[in-house]
Write a protein that holds these residues in place. Structure first.
Motif, PDB file in Angstrom:
ATOM      1  N   SER A 199       0.837  -1.205   0.000  1.00  0.00           N
ATOM      2  CA  SER A 199       0.000   0.000   0.000  1.00  0.00           C
ATOM      3  C   SER A 199       0.871   1.255   0.000  1.00  0.00           C
ATOM      4  O   SER A 199       0.892   2.033   0.962  1.00  0.00           O
ATOM      5  N   HIS A 222       4.746   1.952   2.865  1.00  0.00           N
ATOM      6  CA  HIS A 222       4.301   0.714   3.503  1.00  0.00           C
ATOM      7  C   HIS A 222       5.223  -0.442   3.153  1.00  0.00           C
ATOM      8  O   HIS A 222       5.520  -1.294   4.004  1.00  0.00           O
ATOM      9  N   ARG A 282      -1.786   4.743  -3.478  1.00  0.00           N
ATOM     10  CA  ARG A 282      -1.029   3.920  -2.550  1.00  0.00           C
ATOM     11  C   ARG A 282      -0.674   2.552  -3.118  1.00  0.00           C
ATOM     12  O   ARG A 282      -1.085   1.508  -2.605  1.00  0.00           O
ATOM     13  N   ALA A 335       2.170  -8.552   5.697  1.00  0.00           N
ATOM     14  CA  ALA A 335       1.057  -7.783   5.136  1.00  0.00           C
ATOM     15  C   ALA A 335      -0.263  -8.518   5.262  1.00  0.00           C
ATOM     16  O   ALA A 335      -1.318  -7.901   5.442  1.00  0.00           O
ATOM     17  N   SER A 370      -1.851  -7.479   8.304  1.00  0.00           N
ATOM     18  CA  SER A 370      -2.036  -6.045   8.553  1.00  0.00           C
ATOM     19  C   SER A 370      -2.999  -5.441   7.536  1.00  0.00           C
ATOM     20  O   SER A 370      -4.145  -5.138   7.851  1.00  0.00           O
ATOM     21  N   THR A 371      -2.568  -5.318   6.286  1.00  0.00           N
ATOM     22  CA  THR A 371      -3.424  -4.693   5.277  1.00  0.00           C
ATOM     23  C   THR A 371      -4.277  -5.687   4.504  1.00  0.00           C
ATOM     24  O   THR A 371      -5.164  -5.280   3.758  1.00  0.00           O
ATOM     25  N   THR A 393      -5.150  -2.043  -2.068  1.00  0.00           N
ATOM     26  CA  THR A 393      -6.495  -1.763  -2.562  1.00  0.00           C
ATOM     27  C   THR A 393      -6.677  -2.312  -3.972  1.00  0.00           C
ATOM     28  O   THR A 393      -5.889  -2.027  -4.875  1.00  0.00           O
TER      29      THR A 393
END
Length: 399
Positions: free
Chosen positions: A99, A103, A247, A265, A268-269, A273
């Motif tokens: 991202s 990141h 991002r 990751a 976390s994310t 996107t």
């Protein structure tokens, strides 16, 4: 609530740009004609074909989770980009999409650093490098890139700074904030030492497409297969395709490191996107003319205003070779205006001349300021005129 904060966040250094940014907003709210030269992003909108591709992806139902390290299609586009631009080959398992490049760097340091591992960071540096190293439990070790050496470090300096705890070095070329580019011989000298001492080279190449006056970006990983194995490339579409808010950044390198970053990751994310990934796919697979158009515009602005910045009394500036920043040494001007520090000079410049600049202290260079020319030319020229007039008035009025 006492002692609620973790020790790791207590180690973070507050951004030196916050006070000036907040003050600039306050003055604008009061109706003042403030010109901001602090922008770290292109002033162009994202090219239409990228926006349209993202929109089409949403309409087609591409709005669900993707693999944590990015879609196979985007990874392949990044692999093809490396082959096309730098003649470097990577496998899909050697690519991590995150991202944003910030990141990606965060995941990298979390994946490779243990407590007290050292990361060598040349100064001037991008503000988040040392903070991310500290968050991962590592220790930033700074080497000064002197003005005499165009703010770049030498292999001799590197040799002196290496210890048994040295894990990695960050190379940022073209540089934020200086705009300077490491030559092939400079990179090779650094890479030779890092390879011999098993030090990971973290090569931040986010400004690779923005180079001027015939200069060309060179990735350390493209010099040899040996150096490629010893490096992790960090890049993204934020600067090259004016997609800062989308991002999307990525890393390329050692498969074991990439896998560790992917696992991190995933907790976390989850994934970058989805829509933004389709935009990035169009950025790399579509026309590159908007990239070149923006590069030419930045080069034009640089050539138009550089001599005007040099003409400001007490300003000393090396012409940048890339990115979109000027990084003049203004220590003499600050002193002539009656200030002990450049931070004080920058604060007063905003208050009296309505021009917001970023003090170099946030980049590890207390004698400098950063001026972004990622802003419309007439505003840029007016800002420089105001700075010149301010310095003249302050020095002739006896402060």
């Amino acid at each position: 609530m006492e002692n609620i904060l973790a020790d790791r966040v207590k180690l973070l250094t507050p951004s030196t740009t916050l006070a000036i940014t907040a003050k600039a907003k306050e003055l604008k709210a009061e109706g003042k004609d403030v010109i901001g030269l602090g922008a770290g992003e292109p002033d162009y909108n994202t090219p239409d074909h990228i926006i349209e591709a993202a929109y089409r992806s949403m309409k087609a139902g591409q709005t669900k989770y993707t693999p944590a390290a990015g879609t196979a299609e985007l990874k392949n586009a990044i692999i093809n980009k490396f082959k096309r631009d730098q003649v470097i080959s990577y496998a899909p398992g050697e690519i991590f999409v995150g991202s944003g490049a910030k990141h990606v760097l965060y995941c990298l340091f979390q994946a490779i650093l243990n407590t007290e591992d050292e990361v060598i960071i040349p100064t001037p540096y991008w503000v988040s490098y040392p903070e991310q190293v500290k968050l991962a439990g590592g220790t930033p070790v700074f080497i000064e890139g002197t003005e005499e050496n165009e703010y770049k470090i030498t292999s001799d300096q590197l040799e002196t700074a290496i210890t048994k705890k040295t894990k990695a070095i960050i190379i940022n070329s073209p540089s934020n904030p200086t705009g300077m580019i490491y030559s092939s011989s400079e990179l090779e000298a650094i890479a030779k030492i890092c390879t011999e001492r098993n030090i990971l080279m973290v090569s931040d190449e986010i400004y690779e497409k923005l180079t001027y006056d015939g200069q060309n970006h060179l990735s350390v990983a493209s010099i040899s297969e040996e150096y490629q194995k010893q490096s992790i490339i960090i890049n993204g579409v934020s600067k090259s395709h004016s997609m800062t808010g989308w991002r999307i950044g990525y890393a390329a390198g050692n498969a074991a490191i990439i896998k560790a970053m992917t696992n991190l990751a995933s907790h976390s994310t989850s994934n970058p996107t989805t829509t933004a990934q389709f935009g990035a796919l169009a950025a790399y697979e579509g026309t590159q003319e908007p990239v070149e158009e923006m590069r030419r515009a930045f080069e034009h602005r640089l050539n138009k205003v550089f001599s005007s910045v040099q003409d400001i009394p007490g300003f000393r500036c090396i012409k940048p070779q890339g990115a979109f920043y000027l990084f003049p040494n203004v220590k003499q001007a600050a002193q002539a205006c009656g200030f002990k520090t450049v931070d004080e000079f920058a604060a007063d410049l905003l208050e009296k001349a309505n021009v917001a600049v970023i003090p170099g202290s946030g980049f590890g260079a207390e004698d400098n300021i950063r001026l972004s020319y990622a802003t419309e030319l007439s505003s840029l020229e007016e800002a420089i005129r105001r700075i010149h007039a301010y310095v003249d008035e302050q020095t002739h009025s006896g402060n």
